[in-house]
Design a protein around this motif. Structure first.
Motif, PDB file in Angstrom:
ATOM      1  N   LEU A  12       8.655  14.345 -52.791  1.00 15.04           N
ATOM      2  CA  LEU A  12       7.657  15.392 -52.958  1.00 15.04           C
ATOM      3  C   LEU A  12       6.336  14.656 -52.777  1.00 15.04           C
ATOM      4  N   VAL A  13       5.723  14.845 -51.615  1.00 10.59           N
ATOM      5  CA  VAL A  13       4.511  14.116 -51.260  1.00 10.59           C
ATOM      6  C   VAL A  13       3.302  15.005 -51.517  1.00 10.59           C
ATOM      7  N   GLU A  19      -1.885  19.099 -53.113  1.00 14.10           N
ATOM      8  CA  GLU A  19      -1.110  19.975 -52.241  1.00 14.10           C
ATOM      9  C   GLU A  19       0.186  19.258 -51.876  1.00 14.10           C
ATOM     10  N   LEU A  20       1.261  20.020 -51.756  1.00 13.98           N
ATOM     11  CA  LEU A  20       2.586  19.485 -51.454  1.00 13.98           C
ATOM     12  C   LEU A  20       2.864  19.559 -49.959  1.00 13.98           C
ATOM     13  N   LEU A  21       3.384  18.471 -49.402  1.00 15.81           N
ATOM     14  CA  LEU A  21       3.747  18.428 -47.995  1.00 15.81           C
ATOM     15  C   LEU A  21       5.095  19.114 -47.792  1.00 15.81           C
ATOM     16  N   MET A  22       5.117  20.129 -46.929  1.00 14.23           N
ATOM     17  CA  MET A  22       6.375  20.799 -46.570  1.00 14.23           C
ATOM     18  C   MET A  22       6.412  20.947 -45.062  1.00 14.23           C
ATOM     19  N   PHE A  23       7.623  21.044 -44.515  1.00 19.02           N
ATOM     20  CA  PHE A  23       7.718  21.268 -43.080  1.00 19.02           C
ATOM     21  C   PHE A  23       8.784  22.285 -42.742  1.00 19.02           C
ATOM     22  N   LEU A  24       8.625  22.850 -41.546  1.00 18.63           N
ATOM     23  CA  LEU A  24       9.541  23.859 -41.047  1.00 18.63           C
ATOM     24  C   LEU A  24      10.577  23.173 -40.157  1.00 18.63           C
ATOM     25  N   ARG A  25      11.854  23.355 -40.520  1.00 19.80           N
ATOM     26  CA  ARG A  25      12.963  22.785 -39.758  1.00 19.80           C
ATOM     27  C   ARG A  25      14.041  23.858 -39.640  1.00 19.80           C
ATOM     28  N   HIS A  89       8.441  11.294 -56.548  1.00 14.05           N
ATOM     29  CA  HIS A  89       7.068  11.765 -56.414  1.00 14.05           C
ATOM     30  C   HIS A  89       6.337  10.736 -55.556  1.00 14.05           C
ATOM     31  N   MET A  90       5.535  11.200 -54.594  1.00 11.06           N
ATOM     32  CA  MET A  90       4.769  10.305 -53.732  1.00 11.06           C
ATOM     33  C   MET A  90       3.374  10.875 -53.539  1.00 11.06           C
TER      34      MET A  90
END
Length: 141
Positions: A12-13, A19-25, A89-90
């Motif tokens: 969880l970056v 803000e949390l980094l999320m991506f669409l895959r 956590h990052m």
């Protein structure tokens, strides 16, 4: 015969704006994670996978959060597997370029504000919801 167990790690970056980094895959919002390489530590794997899948650098590894498991059919291995993902956590600065890893079918990367997370969690996997909710439940208010 038992199912093959795959060990993975991810993060969880968060950036300096929390803000949390999320991506669409493949049509679902996800978090960076991936399989442990031989001889690699879980912590090194978690950071490497974030770097490979997002292009981020200078990642600060924080505390261990939890382990999630999920079962699926691996088409490459042609067998049922249990994936055990170790989550950390990052922290990374948001002024870095984000580069979706195309070979992992990642098409879009976003920094998501906490109050916008529910809409993303409506279109993700149960284990991702679990680790994000656990993380926020353990944070001081």
């Amino acid at each position: 015969m038992g199912k093959k167990r795959i060990i993975a790690a991810g993060g969880l970056v968060f950036n300096e704006h929390n803000e949390l980094l999320m991506f669409l895959r493949r049509g679902y919002w996800d978090l960076p994670k991936g399989k442990l390489d031989p001889g690699e530590t879980i912590e090194a794997c978690a950071v490497r996978e974030v770097e490979e899948e997002t292009g981020l650098r200078n990642i600060t590894l924080g505390k261990f959060i939890t382990i999630t498991t999920h079962e699926y059919f691996d088409t490459y291995l042609d067998e049922e597997v249990i994936k055990e993902s170790h989550w950390y956590h990052m922290v990374a600065a948001s002024d870095q370029p984000l580069t979706p890893q195309a070979e992992e079918d990642i098409t879009l990367i976003k920094w998501v504000k906490k109050d916008a997370l529910p809409e993303y969690l409506n279109n993700t996997y149960p284990t991702i919801v679990e680790v994000i909710r656990l993380f926020f439940s353990e944070q001081p208010q």
